[in-house]
Write an enzyme that holds these catalytic residues in place. Structure first.
Site, short mmCIF file in Angstrom:
data_model
loop_
_atom_site.label_atom_id
_atom_site.label_comp_id
_atom_site.label_asym_id
_atom_site.label_seq_id
_atom_site.Cartn_x
_atom_site.Cartn_y
_atom_site.Cartn_z
N ARG A 168 -8.34 26.53 0.95
CA ARG A 168 -7.02 27.00 0.71
C ARG A 168 -7.04 27.99 -0.97
NH1 ARG A 168 -0.89 26.35 0.50
NH2 ARG A 168 -0.20 26.35 -1.23
N GLY A 181 0.28 19.91 -3.72
CA GLY A 181 1.32 19.08 -3.04
C GLY A 181 0.61 18.45 -1.50
N HIS A 186 -5.84 18.59 -3.82
CA HIS A 186 -4.77 19.02 -3.12
C HIS A 186 -4.12 20.15 -3.47
CE1 HIS A 186 -8.25 17.36 -0.52
NE2 HIS A 186 -7.69 17.59 0.35
N PRO A 211 -3.12 -19.37 -3.00
CA PRO A 211 -0.96 -18.05 -4.37
C PRO A 211 -1.75 -18.25 -5.61
CG PRO A 211 -0.65 -20.03 -2.07
CD PRO A 211 -2.12 -19.64 -2.96
N THR A 242 -11.59 -9.14 -10.57
CA THR A 242 -10.86 -8.27 -11.69
C THR A 242 -11.83 -7.04 -12.06
OG1 THR A 242 -9.80 -9.59 -13.27
CG2 THR A 242 -8.37 -9.24 -11.05
N GLY A 273 -12.61 -18.01 2.47
CA GLY A 273 -11.37 -19.24 2.73
C GLY A 273 -11.57 -19.64 1.06
N THR A 308 -9.40 -17.59 -1.92
CA THR A 308 -8.14 -17.14 -3.16
C THR A 308 -6.78 -18.35 -2.00
OG1 THR A 308 -8.96 -15.48 -2.89
CG2 THR A 308 -7.16 -15.71 -3.82
N GLU A 333 -13.61 -8.97 -5.45
CA GLU A 333 -14.43 -9.51 -5.39
C GLU A 333 -14.53 -9.84 -7.31
OE1 GLU A 333 -16.61 -11.05 -4.07
OE2 GLU A 333 -16.13 -9.90 -1.65
#
Length: 386
Positions: A270, A341, A339, A127, A366, A123, A125, A364
């Site tokens: 493909r 589309g 890949h 706001p 930025t 616990g 973080t 963890e």
């Protein structure tokens, strides 16, 4: 120099890879689309003993070395990054309790945490306080029997299952710098005034919940102060977050590996202009760079883990987290390009990997903030290059 795993680590990886291939990969996309909690997979993690990987053997844990710890998160994230989240903050908090807890706290919590009977999170973080942990506003006022806690936490993984939840609080709001007045309280799930509010909708990182937690006049007994001494919360958390950066670096490697695997397989299946697209130089160049990057990231993650085994490793773990998370995002994007589309379709794995990858550069700490941490370790000489 030996860049190979030892025999125990190699066998451990084989066991984990088999579990991921049989129990996670076949259901990951479907369960994520359904918003289903991976209960059956969690039970498998318990059977493997992984809830105890950072807990000493005397309390029933595996007490894994840091490289084996990294292997766990690499393999799980290769299957479904969200599953790695079930063990992420749990393992960090277990490490923190095992390292800093009192004898009574260890005896009370660690045996059940090792089996998964109890689970936990972290616990931190709030706001208005993420990477800037010193900016927290949750306060714990001293009472005759312990503390009265008031505040709100957010983005808490495992919040609905955490028992206890280690919560960072300010036990002294007058100190300068602020971290000298910060402590960790172990808040039991059934404590009156402790409640888990809404689960936060997320772009990716599906599976485990990330929730808001309200602490409203929560009475926490004095014996639940981690380590029994006030003002040591920041140091306790930072010691765990080093393992957390290895965790994120390894998850990034697993995600990047899966993105590469999907691109390689798709390029061989493909066809365009009468041949597999893997025969076109443009695709070959992309595959070559992806494969090179993935292996470089893996070596970086294992190097950081080995440095952590030697002691404090802010610089190496920060470097690994930065580099590996950048590679994960790059691999997801390049795999999507291979890949074409179809990479944008939910019918293929790459769409899910693409949504999961950005979190690795945020979790963890930025990457930009971690770059300052790495720079300081280089300037003060605690990390030496070359």
């Amino acid at each position: 120099m030996d860049f190979t795993l030892n025999d125990d680590q190699h066998e451990f990886r084989k066991l984990l890879r088999s579990f991921v291939n049989s129990e996670i990969i076949p259901v990951a996309r479907e369960w994520e689309n359904e918003g289903r909690y991976p209960t059956e997979i969690v039970e498998g993690l318990k059977e493997l003993g992984l809830f105890g990987m950072t807990i000493p053997e005397e309390y029933g844990g595996l007490d894994l070395d840091p490289v084996s710890f990294a292997i766990v998160f690499e393999e799980l994230a290769r299957g479904w990054m969200g599953i790695a989240g079930v063990l992420g903050s749990h393992s960090l908090s277990c490490r923190m309790i095992a390292t800093h807890g009192t004898a009574e706290q260890k005896e009370k919590y660690l045996p059940a945490l090792a089996t998964g009977e109890r689970r936990t999170g972290l616990g931190l973080t709030e706001p208005d306080a993420g990477t800037d942990v010193q900016g927290i506003r949750t306060v714990a006022t001293r009472t005759d029997t312990g503390y009265l806690v008031n505040g709100t936490k957010t983005w808490i993984t495992n919040a609905r299952y955490a028992d206890p939840l280690p919560v960072m609080v300010k036990t002294d709001r007058t100190t300068s710098p602020a971290h000298k007045g910060m402590s960790i309280l172990l808040v039991d799930k059934d404590t009156p005034g402790y409640s888990v509010l809404k689960d936060i909708p997320k772009l990716g990182y599906k599976g485990p919940e990330s929730s808001e937690v309200l602490l409203e006049n929560v009475e926490v007994p004095a014996e639940n102060l981690l380590g029994g001494v006030e003002g040591r919360g920041m140091q306790q958390v930072l010691s765990a977050l080093e393992w957390g950066r290895v965790n994120i670096a390894a998850r990034s490697v697993g995600l990047a590996q899966r993105a590469f695997d999907e691109a390689l397989a798709y390029s061989q299946q493909r066809e365009a202009f009468g041949q597999p697209i893997s025969q076109f130089q443009a695709i070959q160049l992309k595959l070559a760079q992806m494969g090179t990057n993935v292996q470089a990231a893996r070596l970086m993650a294992y190097w950081a883990a080995s440095k952590l085994a030697e002691g404090r490793a802010d610089g190496p773990t920060g470097m690994a987290k930065i580099f590996c998370s950048d590679i994960a995002l790059e691999a997801a994007i390049d795999s999507m390009k291979v890949h074409g589309g179809y990479g944008y379709s939910k019918e293929y794995e790459i769409e899910r990997l693409y949504r999961d990858a950005p979190l690795m550069s945020i979790g963890e700490g930025t990457n930009d903030v971690l770059r300052t941490v790495v720079a300081k370790s280089l300037i003060n000489g605690s990390t030496v290059i070359g």
